[in-house]
Scaffold this active site. Structure first.
Site, PDB file in Angstrom:
ATOM      1  N   GLU A  73       4.400 -10.019   4.255  1.00  0.00           N
ATOM      2  CA  GLU A  73       4.676 -11.248   3.508  1.00  0.00           C
ATOM      3  C   GLU A  73       6.134 -11.366   3.092  1.00  0.00           C
ATOM      4  OE1 GLU A  73       3.231  -8.258   0.319  1.00  0.00           O
ATOM      5  OE2 GLU A  73       2.851  -8.711   2.418  1.00  0.00           O
ATOM      6  N   CYS A  98      -1.166  -3.115   2.981  1.00  0.00           N
ATOM      7  CA  CYS A  98      -0.901  -1.866   2.277  1.00  0.00           C
ATOM      8  C   CYS A  98      -2.206  -1.271   1.731  1.00  0.00           C
ATOM      9  CB  CYS A  98       0.139  -2.103   1.190  1.00  0.00           C
ATOM     10  SG  CYS A  98       0.881  -0.588   0.545  1.00  0.00           S
ATOM     11  N   HIS A 148       4.351  -4.540   4.116  1.00  0.00           N
ATOM     12  CA  HIS A 148       4.190  -5.821   3.427  1.00  0.00           C
ATOM     13  C   HIS A 148       4.841  -6.932   4.260  1.00  0.00           C
ATOM     14  CE1 HIS A 148       2.521  -4.456  -0.445  1.00  0.00           C
ATOM     15  NE2 HIS A 148       3.188  -3.339  -0.189  1.00  0.00           N
TER      16      HIS A 148
END
Length: 535
Positions: free
Chosen positions: A510, A381, A508
């Site tokens: 993750e 990001c 994102h």
């Protein structure tokens, strides 16, 4: 079969592991063949976690439908490997907001609106809403027993058996057995007081999960059983573990899942498969190499602020048969000390997301150091934005590449405010939240990492975008767009071609990493860092 409800409460102190207990139990029951969902019920008055300070609250976990939630939902998704949504995160703020909206709309027909029954009914409805298409719903009640703000939630779950049947409800209380070093003893009194407080409210726990540094002896369990009115075989140890991913195995070894099924009348005929989880733990405990990754951000002093990033790096390292050393680096420290000092001995640099100007120059410098020295770089990001600004300044030579120009009043910075964010009145605005599709460029690093698929879906939480007006110049000088959200022609992924591994993403990733299924980009990033470490 009627839906079963398990309520996980906590006492004495916070951070005992209610979330991990709920997630572990959910994992065990799912592996028994049940459809499981988990709810986090937070007593704070924020409507959601979106505006909360990372230093105080940790990361904001975002679901596919764009809900900004407590980080515990990340644990839930990683453990039970199911996508959760807006309904799985409930706050007191949202409950009161819904009640007041109904009152203003006349839905209570002029009656006096009260905590009981209106607020408690609203809480119960939020629980029952998740029950559709599930066999078991686990709800973690945030805070500790005795907190004044949590009382409506505890009252709501006390009342719920009247609606769904006591045989369909199980109360699990997580508590503390502290060790007093001076006396050389474990003490049960805090647990006794915690259970007494819960019973005073009207809830008798069915199961106790006792957090302790040392195993509980038989006489201690007998004492807890006597004073807490809980059967001895319903008292479980939650000992400190080397990793949170060992907790489900520990609780299964104590037959917690079997007891829960017995108490709720759930069938036992499904095969229980846990070999893949054990293999994951085996890989974790027997690495074949080591890698050091610099996690660069603005909140690195608080591990919870980057919880999902840390977990995603760990998953990826384990599946690369590596031990990972995650070195947290404050972006502002880079500005003070310089890149050569802070990145010494680093095999890969990850720049995490964030908001605001603070530390931005440090993040840009981190990207530049990775670019110039051939170190694998992964920008998440704002980490993508930092990489683009560095590249625009130093390679593409674009005049408007200054990070100070990341402002809605600036005409054409390389990173600019989203179009639908402009002219938004008042505080905040509407971020791009939740899952969006990303079309991948064939042959790119991202394309190969994802397994040569043309399209993926990833979760977002941001306001700024890469300015399309500068794409041609960036690509002409070596920074390629390799992922695009085609519906609005927005940049999703950029890579530097002439570099061992340099990838920045607008989303994102993750948030989608799982213990048994590491995110492809994280896995490939760690693979590249391993190659750097081997040189």
């Amino acid at each position: 079969m009627a839906v079963k409800f398990i309520f996980v409460t906590g006492g004495v102190v916070s951070s005992l592991g209610k979330g991990i207990t709920a997630a572990s139990l959910g994992t065990l029951l799912k592996r028994r063949g049940f459809k499981v969902s988990i709810i986090k019920m937070d007593p704070y008055l924020n409507v959601d976690a979106g505006t909360m300070n990372p230093f105080q609250h940790g990361e904001v976990f975002v679901t596919d439908d764009g809900a900004e939630t407590d980080l515990d939902l990340g644990h839930y998704e990683r453990f039970i490997d199911e996508k959760l949504n807006y309904n799985n995160s409930v706050t007191a703020g949202r409950i009161y907001s819904d009640v007041i909206r109904k009152e203003r709309g006349g839905l209570y027909h002029g009656g006096t609106v009260q905590v009981i029954p209106h607020v408690t009914n609203e809480i119960q409805e939020s629980i029952l809403r998740v029950a559709d298409c599930h066999d078991v719903v686990i709800a973690e009640i945030g805070g500790t027993v005795g907190d004044i703000e949590g009382l409506p939630f505890l009252e709501a779950i006390r009342q719920l058996p009247v609606r769904v049947g006591r045989e369909n409800v199980l109360y699990c209380h997580v508590t503390l057995i502290p060790y007093i070093a001076a006396a050389g003893e474990l003490k049960t009194k805090p647990t006794q007081h915690s259970v007494n407080e819960l019973r005073r409210i009207g809830i008798q726990p069915d199961i106790l999960v006792c957090r302790s540094q040392f195993p509980l002896k038989t006489d201690m369990k007998e004492k807890i059983a006597l004073f807490c009115n809980v059967a001895e075989n319903c008292i479980f140890e939650a000992l400190d573990a080397s990793t949170i991913y060992r907790v489900p195995i520990s609780l299964h070894g104590q037959r917690l899942d079997e007891l829960v099924m017995d108490k709720l009348g759930l069938r036992h005929d499904e095969a229980f498969e846990v070999d893949d989880w054990l293999e994951f733990l085996n890989m974790m405990e027997n690495p074949e190499g080591e890698v050091t990754i610099a996690l660069t951000g603005k909140y690195t002093s608080i591990k919870d602020a980057y919880m999902s990033v840390n977990e995603a790096l760990t998953h990826a390292a384990i599946h690369n048969r590596l031990k990972i050393n995650i070195t947290p680096i404050e972006a502002e420290e880079i500005e003070k000390l310089g890149t050569g000092t802070v990145f010494k001995g680093i095999h890969g640099i990850l720049v995490a997301g964030g908001f605001g100007q603070r530390g931005m120059e440090g993040k840009i410098a981190a990207a530049g150091y990775a670019r110039e020295n051939g170190i694998p770089y992964f920008g998440l990001c704002l980490g993508l934005h930092a990489a683009v600004i560095d590249f625009a300044r130093n390679v593409a030579r674009l005049a408007s590449a200054n990070s100070s120009e990341m402002d809605p009043s600036t005409l054409h910075p390389v990173v600019h405010l989203m179009e639908d964010q402009k002219n938004v009145e008042g505080l905040g605005g509407t971020m791009r939240l939740g899952a969006y599709k990303c079309n991948l460029k064939e042959g790119s690093k991202a394309f190969r990492a994802y397994g040569n698929v043309p399209e993926v879906s990833e979760r977002h939480r941001h306001r700024y975008e890469i300015n399309n007006g500068y794409r041609d110049r960036l690509e002409a000088t070596g920074m390629k767009v390799t992922g695009v959200y085609q519906e609005k022609n927005l940049v999703e992924i950029m890579e530097i071609e002439d570099h061992p591994w340099f990838v920045g993403v607008q989303f994102h990733p993750e948030l989608l990493s799982r213990p048994l299924r590491p995110h492809p980009l994280f896995k490939d990033f760690i693979r590249a860092a391993k190659e750097t470490a081997g040189k």
